[in-house]
Enzyme design. Structure first.
Site, PDB file in Angstrom:
ATOM      1  N   CYS A 198       0.835  -1.208   0.000  1.00 56.36           N
ATOM      2  CA  CYS A 198       0.000   0.000   0.000  1.00 56.36           C
ATOM      3  C   CYS A 198       0.865   1.251   0.000  1.00 56.36           C
ATOM      4  O   CYS A 198       0.546   2.234  -0.679  1.00 56.36           O
ATOM      5  CB  CYS A 198      -0.944  -0.013   1.197  1.00 56.36           C
ATOM      6  SG  CYS A 198      -2.217  -1.296   1.092  1.00 56.36           S
ATOM      7  N   ASP A 199       1.947   1.240   0.761  1.00 56.42           N
ATOM      8  CA  ASP A 199       2.900   2.356   0.718  1.00 56.42           C
ATOM      9  C   ASP A 199       3.426   2.556  -0.696  1.00 56.42           C
ATOM     10  O   ASP A 199       3.457   3.672  -1.222  1.00 56.42           O
ATOM     11  CB  ASP A 199       4.087   2.068   1.646  1.00 56.42           C
ATOM     12  CG  ASP A 199       3.915   2.668   3.031  1.00 56.42           C
ATOM     13  OD1 ASP A 199       3.232   3.699   3.153  1.00 56.42           O
ATOM     14  OD2 ASP A 199       4.464   2.099   3.983  1.00 56.42           O
ATOM     15  N   LEU A 200       3.864   1.462  -1.307  1.00 57.62           N
ATOM     16  CA  LEU A 200       4.512   1.558  -2.612  1.00 57.62           C
ATOM     17  C   LEU A 200       3.530   1.961  -3.705  1.00 57.62           C
ATOM     18  O   LEU A 200       3.840   2.820  -4.543  1.00 57.62           O
ATOM     19  CB  LEU A 200       5.174   0.226  -2.950  1.00 57.62           C
ATOM     20  CG  LEU A 200       6.298  -0.215  -2.009  1.00 57.62           C
ATOM     21  CD1 LEU A 200       6.732  -1.640  -2.319  1.00 57.62           C
ATOM     22  CD2 LEU A 200       7.483   0.731  -2.090  1.00 57.62           C
TER      23      LEU A 200
END
Length: 427
Positions: A198-200
């Site tokens: 999700c960060d990426l």
């Protein structure tokens, strides 16, 4: 455009040569001439700006000297000849960037930051929603000094809504987005995806949104705000799950490595590891049965199509593994490849980071660090034939560019002295 036109800066990164004695002038990077400010921590914003920097944008990373990006204190660490430790992840995630150290809570720091924002094209930040606004550096305030600025915010759950104020780390986004509900094996414990997906993905969406907003600015003459959340980035990946639930009401569940709707499309056991395969078309299904000498499966009417095979995976996969479990991975892969069946062995990162195909494509490269020397980098998957991705320096030392950048934007001697004094205390 930004602080500099970027052509000279990008040119040094894209040097190329023609025939003997013939120099070929390099083209600037695709985003050369754009200046992006980053107020980022950990992953989402730094990953977004790394993409922009790789494509030629000038990225100025602004950090609090007393509390910089926490990735700087995240191991493992590399040690320079003087015994100083440098974060290995930071040196890779923040390549091609400059570092300016400013205390944005101080009057001098805010004033200097406003000077930077006035001449930048975009700002990318991933602090808690409202953090910069409380410092008088929100979208409205920066629009007053730069109406064309694109102000991009990445956060856990968005800039508004009932969850906005909650801390939003990747694992929370994986949990709320449904990703963890379909990851792992049936009846197993909850499992997150191995990378901070999700960060990426939110970082990639942020980079795409920034480029799109800048294109709109070039067309319409105005900047705008960008709001990207880890939660919505994760939910956006549920293409198959949405197709199932919104059509039938069926809720997806963990399937291990298996596909949601087709089979065989998963990992199967070999004598020395696992091989993934995808035999979902009539041609590849026939090829798999031929390669593994499984005529009974090929001729069984119950397995006539991929959907039928998916419904009978519980008996189909053991039958396939009966043919693969006694063979080495290399043997299975060779047989399937010869039959035209998509397949690949599961490799660990020790194998990936020394992979011959990736080396042949010059994927890995070394970025110079002023204290560490060469630092091996993962390459950019974006291969532009005329304006290739930039291969510049590794992640910068904290505050290394403070004086030069602040002087460039016309900061007062008092603002520069205050910034350098705060940096000296932090060191």
């Amino acid at each position: 455009m930004g602080l500099l036109d970027g052509a000279d800066r990008a040119a040094g990164d894209l040097a190329a040569a023609g025939g003997p004695g013939v120099a070929v002038a390099p083209r600037p990077g695709a985003l050369a001439g754009l200046t992006v400010l980053e107020v980022g921590v950990f992953m989402a914003a730094p990953f977004a700006t790394m993409q922009l920097a790789d494509l030629g944008a000038r990225v100025i990373k602004v950090e609090n000297p007393a509390g910089p990006d926490p990735t700087r204190t995240t191991g493992p660490f590399l040690q320079d000849p003087d015994g100083h430790r440098h974060s290995s992840p930071f040196a890779r995630l923040n390549r091609n960037k400059e570092s300016v150290a400013l205390d944005l809570k101080s009057d001098a720091g805010r004033s200097a930051f406003l000077r930077l924002a006035a001449r930048a094209d975009a700002l990318v930040e991933n602090l808690r929603p409202g953090a910069l606004r409380r410092l008088g550096l929100g979208p409205d305030e920066l629009a007053e000094v730069n109406p064309g600025l694109v102000y991009a915010s990445a956060s856990g759950f968005g800039q508004d809504g009932p969850l906005a104020a909650l801390p939003g780390l990747d694992i929370m986004a994986q949990a709320r987005s449904g990703l963890m509900s379909i990851t792992g094996t049936p009846d197993g414990d909850p499992v997150k995806i191995g990378v901070p997906i999700c960060d990426l993905v939110s970082g990639l969406y942020t980079a795409l949104a920034v480029v799109s907003a800048l294109r709109a600015r070039d067309r319409d003459g105005a900047g705008q705000s960008v709001d990207v959340s880890l939660l919505e980035s994760g939910v956006s990946l549920a293409v198959w799950e949405a197709g199932k639930y919104l059509a039938t009401g069926e809720v997806g569940r963990p399937l291990g490595s298996a596909h949601q709707t087709q089979a065989p499309y998963q990992a199967v056991r070999c004598a020395d590891g696992f091989v993934t395969l995808g035999a979902i078309t009539p041609k590849t299904w026939d090829g798999l049965c031929t390669a593994l000498d499984l005529p009974a499966l090929r001729d069984d009417p119950r397995y006539r199509d991929s959907s039928s095979r998916h419904a009978l995976r519980a008996e189909l996969i053991p039958a396939i593994e009966a043919a693969t479990a006694t063979r080495a991975r290399a043997e299975v892969v060779a047989a399937l490849e010869a039959a035209g069946v998509p397949c690949a062995p599961i490799e660990d990162y020790g194998q990936v980071f020394t992979d011959g195909h990736l080396r042949e494509r010059d994927y890995f490269w070394d970025a110079e660090h002023p204290d560490l020397g060469p630092v091996r980098q993962l390459g950019s998957p974006m291969r532009l034939s005329g304006t290739p991705a930039r291969r510049g320096p590794a992640g910068p030392v904290l505050g290394a560019d403070t004086r030069a950048v602040l002087t460039e934007v016309g900061a007062s001697p008092e603002e520069i002295d205050a910034a350098l004094a705060a940096l000296a205390v932090a060191r």
